[in-house]
Design an enzyme around this catalytic site. Structure first.
Site, mmCIF file in Angstrom:
data_model
loop_
_atom_site.group_PDB
_atom_site.id
_atom_site.type_symbol
_atom_site.label_atom_id
_atom_site.label_comp_id
_atom_site.label_asym_id
_atom_site.label_seq_id
_atom_site.Cartn_x
_atom_site.Cartn_y
_atom_site.Cartn_z
ATOM 1 N N ARG A 53 0.888 -1.173 0.000
ATOM 2 C CA ARG A 53 0.000 0.000 0.000
ATOM 3 C C ARG A 53 0.919 1.215 0.000
ATOM 4 O O ARG A 53 1.650 1.408 -0.956
ATOM 5 C CB ARG A 53 -0.907 -0.028 1.239
ATOM 6 C CG ARG A 53 -2.245 -0.629 0.975
ATOM 7 C CD ARG A 53 -3.216 -0.689 2.147
ATOM 8 N NE ARG A 53 -2.844 -0.016 3.386
ATOM 9 C CZ ARG A 53 -3.539 -0.093 4.523
ATOM 10 N NH1 ARG A 53 -4.657 -0.817 4.567
ATOM 11 N NH2 ARG A 53 -3.157 0.542 5.611
ATOM 12 N N HIS A 74 3.913 -1.402 8.068
ATOM 13 C CA HIS A 74 2.579 -1.905 8.459
ATOM 14 C C HIS A 74 2.412 -3.339 7.956
ATOM 15 O O HIS A 74 2.772 -3.646 6.822
ATOM 16 C CB HIS A 74 1.516 -0.985 7.843
ATOM 17 C CG HIS A 74 0.145 -1.126 8.413
ATOM 18 N ND1 HIS A 74 -0.119 -1.228 9.766
ATOM 19 C CD2 HIS A 74 -1.072 -1.149 7.817
ATOM 20 C CE1 HIS A 74 -1.437 -1.314 9.958
ATOM 21 N NE2 HIS A 74 -2.026 -1.274 8.786
ATOM 22 N N CYS A 119 -33.804 -2.383 6.307
ATOM 23 C CA CYS A 119 -34.170 -1.305 5.387
ATOM 24 C C CYS A 119 -33.309 -0.069 5.657
ATOM 25 O O CYS A 119 -32.421 -0.096 6.495
ATOM 26 C CB CYS A 119 -35.643 -0.946 5.567
ATOM 27 S SG CYS A 119 -36.740 -2.373 5.514
HETATM 28 C C1 LIG Z 1 -5.483 1.633 11.050
HETATM 29 C C2 LIG Z 1 -4.044 1.504 11.283
HETATM 30 C C3 LIG Z 1 -3.552 0.933 12.466
HETATM 31 C C4 LIG Z 1 -4.448 0.281 13.498
HETATM 32 O O1 LIG Z 1 -4.785 -1.016 13.064
HETATM 33 P P1 LIG Z 1 -5.663 -1.987 13.994
HETATM 34 O O2 LIG Z 1 -5.695 -3.265 13.266
HETATM 35 O O3 LIG Z 1 -7.019 -1.331 14.079
HETATM 36 O O4 LIG Z 1 -4.986 -2.020 15.305
HETATM 37 C C5 LIG Z 1 -2.195 0.945 12.688
HETATM 38 N N1 LIG Z 1 -1.354 1.479 11.773
HETATM 39 C C6 LIG Z 1 -1.790 2.002 10.605
HETATM 40 C C7 LIG Z 1 -0.815 2.537 9.641
HETATM 41 C C8 LIG Z 1 -3.142 2.018 10.314
HETATM 42 O O5 LIG Z 1 -3.560 2.530 9.150
#
Ligand SMILES: *Cc1c(COP(=O)(O)O)cnc(C)c1O
Length: 374
Positions: free
Chosen positions: A134, A166, A313
Protein backbone atom coordinates in the site's frame (compact mmCIF):
# COMPACT_ATOMS: atom_id res chain seq x y z
CA UNK A 1 -33.33 18.49 19.60
CA UNK A 2 -34.63 18.58 23.17
CA UNK A 3 -32.24 16.91 25.56
CA UNK A 4 -35.09 15.69 27.74
CA UNK A 5 -36.44 13.52 24.92
CA UNK A 6 -34.90 10.04 24.95
CA UNK A 7 -33.07 9.41 21.68
CA UNK A 8 -34.72 7.11 19.14
CA UNK A 9 -31.43 5.43 18.42
CA UNK A 10 -28.16 5.91 20.26
CA UNK A 11 -24.57 4.80 20.39
CA UNK A 12 -23.21 4.85 23.92
CA UNK A 13 -19.41 4.89 24.14
CA UNK A 14 -17.93 3.60 27.41
CA UNK A 15 -14.68 5.52 27.86
CA UNK A 16 -13.81 3.58 31.03
CA UNK A 17 -13.79 0.38 28.98
CA UNK A 18 -11.70 2.13 26.31
CA UNK A 19 -9.09 3.27 28.85
CA UNK A 20 -8.98 -0.21 30.39
CA UNK A 21 -8.46 -1.79 26.97
CA UNK A 22 -5.60 0.61 26.26
CA UNK A 23 -4.03 -0.17 29.63
CA UNK A 24 -4.26 -3.89 28.90
CA UNK A 25 -2.65 -3.38 25.48
CA UNK A 26 0.12 -1.21 26.97
CA UNK A 27 0.81 -4.00 29.45
CA UNK A 28 1.35 -6.38 26.49
CA UNK A 29 4.14 -4.15 25.18
CA UNK A 30 5.86 -2.89 28.33
CA UNK A 31 8.97 -1.52 26.63
CA UNK A 32 7.11 0.41 23.95
CA UNK A 33 5.25 3.70 23.74
CA UNK A 34 1.55 3.47 22.98
CA UNK A 35 -0.08 5.12 19.98
CA UNK A 36 -3.89 5.13 20.10
CA UNK A 37 -5.17 5.03 16.51
CA UNK A 38 -8.20 7.33 16.32
CA UNK A 39 -8.66 7.71 12.54
CA UNK A 40 -12.12 7.47 10.94
CA UNK A 41 -13.68 9.40 13.82
CA UNK A 42 -12.15 7.09 16.39
CA UNK A 43 -13.45 4.01 14.51
CA UNK A 44 -16.92 5.55 14.82
CA UNK A 45 -16.56 6.17 18.57
CA UNK A 46 -15.85 9.94 18.37
CA UNK A 47 -12.28 11.00 17.64
CA UNK A 48 -12.01 13.88 20.12
CA UNK A 49 -13.57 12.11 23.10
CA UNK A 50 -11.60 8.94 22.45
CA UNK A 51 -8.40 10.95 21.90
CA UNK A 52 -8.79 12.67 25.26
CA UNK A 53 -9.45 9.35 26.99
CA UNK A 54 -6.42 7.85 25.27
CA UNK A 55 -4.18 10.56 26.70
CA UNK A 56 -5.63 9.87 30.17
CA UNK A 57 -4.81 6.20 29.67
CA UNK A 58 -1.18 7.04 28.93
CA UNK A 59 -1.09 7.05 25.12
CA UNK A 60 1.88 9.28 24.28
CA UNK A 61 0.85 9.24 20.60
CA UNK A 62 -2.37 9.55 18.63
CA UNK A 63 -2.41 8.17 15.09
CA UNK A 64 -4.65 9.29 12.24
CA UNK A 65 -4.74 8.72 8.51
CA UNK A 66 -5.30 12.16 6.99
CA UNK A 67 -3.88 15.64 7.63
CA UNK A 68 -7.44 16.90 8.23
CA UNK A 69 -7.89 14.41 11.04
CA UNK A 70 -4.63 15.56 12.65
CA UNK A 71 -5.69 19.22 12.45
CA UNK A 72 -9.10 18.34 13.89
CA UNK A 73 -7.32 16.84 16.91
CA UNK A 74 -5.43 20.10 17.38
CA UNK A 75 -8.62 22.17 16.98
CA UNK A 76 -10.18 19.92 19.60
CA UNK A 77 -7.42 20.85 22.03
CA UNK A 78 -4.99 17.95 21.78
CA UNK A 79 -1.39 19.10 22.22
CA UNK A 80 0.46 15.76 22.36
CA UNK A 81 2.37 13.84 19.73
CA UNK A 82 0.29 13.08 16.62
CA UNK A 83 1.30 11.21 13.46
CA UNK A 84 -0.59 11.18 10.15
CA UNK A 85 0.20 8.99 7.17
CA UNK A 86 -2.10 9.40 4.19
CA UNK A 87 -2.14 12.35 1.80
CA UNK A 88 -2.45 13.18 -1.86
CA UNK A 89 0.01 15.40 -3.80
CA UNK A 90 0.25 19.21 -3.73
CA UNK A 91 -0.87 19.67 -0.15
CA UNK A 92 0.03 22.64 1.98
CA UNK A 93 1.98 21.11 4.84
CA UNK A 94 2.46 24.40 6.66
CA UNK A 95 -0.60 24.13 8.95
CA UNK A 96 0.45 20.64 10.03
CA UNK A 97 4.05 21.54 10.70
CA UNK A 98 2.99 24.70 12.53
CA UNK A 99 0.62 22.56 14.62
CA UNK A 100 3.50 20.28 15.55
CA UNK A 101 2.02 17.24 13.80
CA UNK A 102 4.51 14.63 12.62
CA UNK A 103 4.03 13.63 9.02
CA UNK A 104 4.94 10.54 7.05
CA UNK A 105 6.96 10.47 3.83
CA UNK A 106 6.50 7.44 1.60
CA UNK A 107 8.58 8.71 -1.32
CA UNK A 108 11.25 11.28 -2.24
CA UNK A 109 8.60 13.30 -4.04
CA UNK A 110 6.49 13.47 -0.91
CA UNK A 111 9.48 14.33 1.26
CA UNK A 112 10.44 17.21 -1.05
CA UNK A 113 6.88 18.48 -1.05
CA UNK A 114 6.79 18.46 2.75
CA UNK A 115 10.10 20.34 3.02
CA UNK A 116 9.10 22.84 0.32
CA UNK A 117 5.87 23.93 2.02
CA UNK A 118 6.95 23.65 5.66
CA UNK A 119 7.46 27.04 7.38
CA UNK A 120 9.90 25.52 9.87
CA UNK A 121 11.91 22.31 10.02
CA UNK A 122 9.31 19.49 9.75
CA UNK A 123 9.46 16.36 11.86
CA UNK A 124 9.13 13.50 9.41
CA UNK A 125 8.78 9.74 9.78
CA UNK A 126 9.81 7.52 6.89
CA UNK A 127 7.50 4.72 5.81
CA UNK A 128 8.89 1.58 4.21
CA UNK A 129 6.73 -0.92 2.33
CA UNK A 130 7.80 -4.31 3.71
CA UNK A 131 5.09 -6.29 1.94
CA UNK A 132 1.63 -4.76 2.31
CA UNK A 133 2.02 -3.01 -1.04
CA UNK A 134 0.00 0.00 0.00
CA UNK A 135 1.80 3.16 1.11
CA UNK A 136 5.51 3.23 1.91
CA UNK A 137 8.62 3.26 -0.24
CA UNK A 138 9.58 -0.02 -1.87
CA UNK A 139 12.90 -1.31 -3.19
CA UNK A 140 15.00 1.35 -4.89
CA UNK A 141 12.41 3.98 -3.90
CA UNK A 142 13.32 3.23 -0.31
CA UNK A 143 17.04 3.65 -0.93
CA UNK A 144 16.35 6.99 -2.60
CA UNK A 145 14.08 8.11 0.25
CA UNK A 146 16.69 7.26 2.87
CA UNK A 147 19.40 9.12 0.94
CA UNK A 148 17.20 12.20 0.47
CA UNK A 149 16.12 12.17 4.11
CA UNK A 150 19.73 11.91 5.33
CA UNK A 151 20.75 14.85 3.10
CA UNK A 152 17.76 16.85 4.29
CA UNK A 153 18.57 16.24 7.91
CA UNK A 154 22.28 16.98 7.46
CA UNK A 155 21.41 20.33 5.86
CA UNK A 156 18.95 21.18 8.65
CA UNK A 157 15.86 21.19 6.46
CA UNK A 158 14.04 18.38 8.25
CA UNK A 159 14.27 16.04 11.20
CA UNK A 160 13.75 12.31 10.79
CA UNK A 161 12.06 11.14 13.98
CA UNK A 162 10.88 7.68 13.05
CA UNK A 163 10.80 4.79 10.63
CA UNK A 164 7.78 2.59 10.30
CA UNK A 165 5.91 -0.06 8.35
CA UNK A 166 2.58 -1.91 8.46
CA UNK A 167 1.71 -5.61 8.50
CA UNK A 168 -0.47 -7.34 5.91
CA UNK A 169 -1.33 -10.53 7.82
CA UNK A 170 -0.70 -9.88 11.52
CA UNK A 171 -4.19 -11.20 12.34
CA UNK A 172 -2.98 -14.61 11.09
CA UNK A 173 0.01 -15.09 13.41
CA UNK A 174 1.34 -18.15 11.56
CA UNK A 175 1.27 -16.49 8.14
CA UNK A 176 4.80 -16.51 6.66
CA UNK A 177 4.41 -12.88 5.54
CA UNK A 178 4.78 -11.75 9.16
CA UNK A 179 8.34 -13.00 9.61
CA UNK A 180 9.20 -11.84 6.10
CA UNK A 181 7.96 -8.33 6.85
CA UNK A 182 9.85 -8.16 10.15
CA UNK A 183 13.04 -9.25 8.37
CA UNK A 184 12.50 -6.65 5.66
CA UNK A 185 11.88 -4.00 8.29
CA UNK A 186 15.11 -4.78 10.13
CA UNK A 187 16.99 -4.52 6.83
CA UNK A 188 15.36 -1.14 6.21
CA UNK A 189 16.46 0.01 9.66
CA UNK A 190 20.02 -1.00 8.81
CA UNK A 191 19.80 1.18 5.68
CA UNK A 192 18.71 4.12 7.80
CA UNK A 193 21.54 3.67 10.29
CA UNK A 194 24.04 3.26 7.45
CA UNK A 195 22.89 6.62 6.07
CA UNK A 196 23.75 8.23 9.40
CA UNK A 197 20.19 8.67 10.66
CA UNK A 198 19.19 7.65 14.17
CA UNK A 199 15.41 7.81 14.27
CA UNK A 200 14.15 7.31 17.80
CA UNK A 201 10.90 5.63 16.87
CA UNK A 202 10.79 2.33 15.03
CA UNK A 203 7.32 0.85 14.78
CA UNK A 204 5.23 -1.65 12.88
CA UNK A 205 2.74 -3.32 15.25
CA UNK A 206 -1.02 -2.94 14.79
CA UNK A 207 -3.49 -4.47 17.28
CA UNK A 208 -2.96 -8.03 16.11
CA UNK A 209 0.81 -7.71 16.43
CA UNK A 210 0.47 -6.05 19.84
CA UNK A 211 -1.49 -9.12 20.96
CA UNK A 212 0.63 -11.81 19.33
CA UNK A 213 4.08 -10.63 18.15
CA UNK A 214 6.33 -9.21 20.89
CA UNK A 215 9.23 -9.26 18.43
CA UNK A 216 7.45 -6.48 16.50
CA UNK A 217 6.70 -4.18 19.44
CA UNK A 218 9.95 -2.20 19.04
CA UNK A 219 9.74 1.44 20.24
CA UNK A 220 6.02 2.03 19.78
CA UNK A 221 2.84 0.07 19.09
CA UNK A 222 -0.16 1.38 17.15
CA UNK A 223 -3.39 0.06 18.63
CA UNK A 224 -6.69 0.56 16.85
CA UNK A 225 -9.41 -2.07 16.81
CA UNK A 226 -8.40 -3.87 20.01
CA UNK A 227 -8.58 -0.60 21.96
CA UNK A 228 -12.25 -0.48 20.99
CA UNK A 229 -12.66 -3.98 22.40
CA UNK A 230 -13.09 -5.73 19.07
CA UNK A 231 -11.05 -8.51 17.49
CA UNK A 232 -8.60 -7.92 14.62
CA UNK A 233 -9.87 -11.31 13.53
CA UNK A 234 -12.39 -13.34 15.57
CA UNK A 235 -10.15 -16.43 15.23
CA UNK A 236 -7.13 -14.68 16.74
CA UNK A 237 -6.15 -16.38 20.00
CA UNK A 238 -4.96 -14.18 22.86
CA UNK A 239 -5.55 -13.82 26.57
CA UNK A 240 -5.80 -10.04 26.88
CA UNK A 241 -9.06 -8.92 28.49
CA UNK A 242 -10.77 -6.57 26.03
CA UNK A 243 -14.26 -5.15 26.40
CA UNK A 244 -16.34 -3.76 23.51
CA UNK A 245 -16.64 -0.02 24.02
CA UNK A 246 -19.68 0.91 21.93
CA UNK A 247 -23.30 -0.10 22.54
CA UNK A 248 -25.85 0.51 19.78
CA UNK A 249 -29.46 0.55 20.90
CA UNK A 250 -32.84 2.00 20.00
CA UNK A 251 -36.39 2.27 21.22
CA UNK A 252 -39.09 0.25 19.52
CA UNK A 253 -41.12 2.47 17.21
CA UNK A 254 -43.92 -0.10 16.91
CA UNK A 255 -44.92 -3.47 18.30
CA UNK A 256 -47.52 -5.74 16.78
CA UNK A 257 -48.95 -9.19 17.23
CA UNK A 258 -49.18 -11.09 13.93
CA UNK A 259 -50.40 -14.57 12.96
CA UNK A 260 -48.40 -17.45 11.47
CA UNK A 261 -47.78 -16.95 7.77
CA UNK A 262 -47.01 -13.22 8.00
CA UNK A 263 -44.17 -12.16 5.68
CA UNK A 264 -41.86 -9.38 6.80
CA UNK A 265 -40.08 -6.45 5.10
CA UNK A 266 -39.04 -5.92 1.47
CA UNK A 267 -38.94 -8.99 -0.72
CA UNK A 268 -40.80 -11.05 1.88
CA UNK A 269 -37.63 -13.02 2.57
CA UNK A 270 -38.89 -14.22 5.97
CA UNK A 271 -42.30 -15.45 7.12
CA UNK A 272 -43.58 -16.21 10.62
CA UNK A 273 -44.16 -19.89 11.35
CA UNK A 274 -46.29 -19.15 14.43
CA UNK A 275 -48.17 -16.30 16.02
CA UNK A 276 -45.61 -13.85 17.34
CA UNK A 277 -44.82 -10.24 18.25
CA UNK A 278 -42.80 -8.14 15.81
CA UNK A 279 -40.86 -5.10 16.98
CA UNK A 280 -39.89 -2.22 14.71
CA UNK A 281 -36.41 -0.80 15.43
CA UNK A 282 -35.69 2.69 13.99
CA UNK A 283 -32.23 1.84 12.66
CA UNK A 284 -31.22 0.88 9.14
CA UNK A 285 -28.48 1.05 6.56
CA UNK A 286 -28.99 4.83 6.37
CA UNK A 287 -27.52 4.83 9.87
CA UNK A 288 -24.75 2.42 8.94
CA UNK A 289 -26.39 -0.82 10.08
CA UNK A 290 -25.13 -3.29 7.51
CA UNK A 291 -27.86 -4.54 5.18
CA UNK A 292 -25.74 -7.61 4.46
CA UNK A 293 -26.47 -8.78 8.04
CA UNK A 294 -30.14 -9.32 7.03
CA UNK A 295 -31.19 -12.86 7.82
CA UNK A 296 -28.27 -13.58 10.16
CA UNK A 297 -28.09 -10.89 12.81
CA UNK A 298 -29.50 -10.86 16.30
CA UNK A 299 -30.30 -8.21 18.89
CA UNK A 300 -31.39 -8.30 22.53
CA UNK A 301 -34.61 -7.19 24.21
CA UNK A 302 -35.18 -7.43 27.97
CA UNK A 303 -32.03 -9.51 28.33
CA UNK A 304 -32.91 -12.11 25.68
CA UNK A 305 -31.60 -12.66 22.19
CA UNK A 306 -34.07 -11.93 19.41
CA UNK A 307 -33.49 -12.46 15.69
CA UNK A 308 -33.46 -9.61 13.20
CA UNK A 309 -35.95 -10.83 10.60
CA UNK A 310 -36.48 -9.95 6.94
CA UNK A 311 -34.39 -7.39 5.12
CA UNK A 312 -32.76 -4.50 6.96
CA UNK A 313 -34.17 -1.30 5.39
CA UNK A 314 -32.79 2.23 5.10
CA UNK A 315 -34.39 3.53 8.30
CA UNK A 316 -35.69 0.50 10.11
CA UNK A 317 -35.42 -3.18 10.83
CA UNK A 318 -37.74 -5.74 12.39
CA UNK A 319 -37.04 -8.09 15.29
CA UNK A 320 -39.07 -11.17 16.22
CA UNK A 321 -39.91 -10.72 19.91
CA UNK A 322 -41.81 -14.01 20.23
CA UNK A 323 -44.27 -14.18 23.13
CA UNK A 324 -42.29 -12.05 25.57
CA UNK A 325 -44.02 -8.91 26.81
CA UNK A 326 -43.04 -5.95 24.65
CA UNK A 327 -43.99 -2.32 24.56
CA UNK A 328 -43.62 0.45 22.03
CA UNK A 329 -40.66 2.45 23.38
CA UNK A 330 -38.96 -0.62 24.85
CA UNK A 331 -35.20 -0.79 24.35
CA UNK A 332 -33.59 -3.14 21.82
CA UNK A 333 -29.79 -3.45 21.83
CA UNK A 334 -28.19 -4.37 18.52
CA UNK A 335 -24.70 -4.84 19.88
CA UNK A 336 -22.54 -4.01 22.88
CA UNK A 337 -20.25 -5.71 25.38
CA UNK A 338 -22.76 -8.54 25.93
CA UNK A 339 -23.79 -7.70 29.50
CA UNK A 340 -27.51 -7.92 28.79
CA UNK A 341 -27.34 -10.85 26.43
CA UNK A 342 -26.77 -8.69 23.38
CA UNK A 343 -24.45 -9.70 20.54
CA UNK A 344 -21.16 -7.91 19.92
CA UNK A 345 -20.13 -5.89 16.88
CA UNK A 346 -17.99 -8.92 15.97
CA UNK A 347 -21.17 -11.05 15.92
CA UNK A 348 -22.75 -8.54 13.53
CA UNK A 349 -19.60 -8.68 11.42
CA UNK A 350 -19.85 -12.42 11.04
CA UNK A 351 -23.57 -12.13 10.18
CA UNK A 352 -22.68 -9.62 7.46
CA UNK A 353 -19.58 -11.45 6.21
CA UNK A 354 -17.29 -8.60 7.20
CA UNK A 355 -15.07 -7.46 10.08
CA UNK A 356 -15.86 -5.57 13.28
CA UNK A 357 -13.92 -2.57 11.95
CA UNK A 358 -16.57 -2.04 9.28
CA UNK A 359 -19.50 -2.51 11.67
CA UNK A 360 -18.42 0.34 13.95
CA UNK A 361 -16.86 2.76 11.45
CA UNK A 362 -20.02 2.79 9.33
CA UNK A 363 -22.25 4.10 12.13
CA UNK A 364 -23.65 7.55 11.53
CA UNK A 365 -26.86 8.90 10.09
CA UNK A 366 -29.40 9.67 12.79
CA UNK A 367 -27.71 7.85 15.64
CA UNK A 368 -27.13 10.08 18.69
CA UNK A 369 -23.74 9.35 20.17
CA UNK A 370 -22.97 9.90 23.85
CA UNK A 371 -19.95 9.16 26.02
CA UNK A 372 -19.84 7.68 29.50
CA UNK A 373 -16.86 8.07 31.80
CA UNK A 374 -15.60 11.31 30.20
C1 LIG B 1 -5.48 1.63 11.05
C2 LIG B 1 -4.04 1.50 11.28
C3 LIG B 1 -3.55 0.93 12.47
C4 LIG B 1 -4.45 0.28 13.50
O1 LIG B 1 -4.79 -1.02 13.06
P1 LIG B 1 -5.66 -1.99 13.99
O2 LIG B 1 -5.70 -3.27 13.27
O3 LIG B 1 -7.02 -1.33 14.08
O4 LIG B 1 -4.99 -2.02 15.31
C5 LIG B 1 -2.19 0.95 12.69
N1 LIG B 1 -1.35 1.48 11.77
C6 LIG B 1 -1.79 2.00 10.60
C7 LIG B 1 -0.82 2.54 9.64
C8 LIG B 1 -3.14 2.02 10.31
O5 LIG B 1 -3.56 2.53 9.15
Amino acid sequence: MSTTMPPQAEAVVDLDAYRQNLAALAACAPGAQLMAVVKADGYGHGMLEVGRAAREAGATWLGVATPEEALALRSGGDTGDVLCWLSTPRRDWAPLVRAGVEVTASSVEQLEEIVASAPTRPRVQLKVDTGLSRNGAFGSQWDALVTAAALGQASGRLEVTGVWSHFACADEPDHPANDAQETAFRAALDDVLAAGLEPGLRHMANSAAVLTRPSAHLDLVRAGIASYGLAPNPQLQHDVPLRPVLTLRARLAAVKRVPAGTSVSYGHTWTTDRETTLGLVPLGYGDGVLRAASGGAQAAARGSRVPVVGRICMDQLVVDLGDAPADRGGVVTLFGPGDDGEPTADDWASAAGTIGYEVVTRLGGRIQRSHRGA
